[in-house]
Design a protein around this motif. Structure first.
Motif, PDB file in Angstrom:
ATOM      1  N   ASN A   2      55.858  43.289 112.923  1.00  0.00           N
ATOM      2  CA  ASN A   2      55.390  43.408 111.563  1.00  0.00           C
ATOM      3  C   ASN A   2      55.654  42.124 110.783  1.00  0.00           C
ATOM      4  O   ASN A   2      54.841  41.732 109.957  1.00  0.00           O
ATOM      5  N   ASN A   3      56.786  41.454 111.039  1.00  0.00           N
ATOM      6  CA  ASN A   3      57.109  40.201 110.372  1.00  0.00           C
ATOM      7  C   ASN A   3      56.179  39.070 110.816  1.00  0.00           C
ATOM      8  O   ASN A   3      55.804  38.209 110.011  1.00  0.00           O
ATOM      9  N   TRP A   5      53.165  39.426 111.799  1.00  0.00           N
ATOM     10  CA  TRP A   5      51.882  39.743 111.164  1.00  0.00           C
ATOM     11  C   TRP A   5      51.881  39.243 109.729  1.00  0.00           C
ATOM     12  O   TRP A   5      50.918  38.622 109.284  1.00  0.00           O
ATOM     13  N   ARG A   6      52.948  39.484 109.013  1.00  0.00           N
ATOM     14  CA  ARG A   6      53.066  39.015 107.628  1.00  0.00           C
ATOM     15  C   ARG A   6      53.102  37.489 107.566  1.00  0.00           C
ATOM     16  O   ARG A   6      52.495  36.871 106.685  1.00  0.00           O
ATOM     17  N   LEU A   9      49.628  36.169 108.169  1.00  0.00           N
ATOM     18  CA  LEU A   9      48.802  36.356 106.973  1.00  0.00           C
ATOM     19  C   LEU A   9      49.183  35.360 105.891  1.00  0.00           C
ATOM     20  O   LEU A   9      48.313  34.833 105.191  1.00  0.00           O
ATOM     21  N   ALA A  10      50.485  35.072 105.756  1.00  0.00           N
ATOM     22  CA  ALA A  10      50.938  34.119 104.752  1.00  0.00           C
ATOM     23  C   ALA A  10      50.414  32.715 105.086  1.00  0.00           C
ATOM     24  O   ALA A  10      49.945  31.978 104.205  1.00  0.00           O
TER      25      ALA A  10
END
Length: 98
Positions: A2-3, A5-6, A9-10
């Protein structure tokens, strides 16, 4: 996961923001074309004004030349009359004795 993925995206958001910033800072082809159009219109106006001045100068020169031709014709006519008068005067005088 999940990190990651973030973080992805960032990074993607940062790349999109940087691309948008570059597009805003770089003049677009349309802006460059518009600036060139303005420059060409100004040059065209200057050339049209110069052409008008040259045209007026040419008209003035043609009028001056026509007037000079008229004056030459008038002076030639007067000269012819004076020469005819002088010839008549010379022929009507009795010869002088020497």
């Amino acid at each position: 996961m999940n990190n990651w993925w973030r973080a992805g995206l960032a990074v993607l958001a940062l790349l999109l923001a940087a691309s948008a910033w570059a597009l805003v800072r770089t003049p677009s082809a349309s802006a460059i074309q518009q600036a060139e159009l303005v420059r060409l219109q100004a040059a065209n106006k200057a050339l049209q004004e110069q052409l008008e001045r040259v045209r007026l100068d040419a008209e003035h020169q043609a009028a001056t030349n026509a007037e000079l031709v008229r004056q030459i014709a008038e002076l030639n006519e007067r000269l012819g009359r004076v020469q005819a008068d002088a010839s008549f005067t010379r022929s009507s005088k009795p010869p002088t004795r020497q």
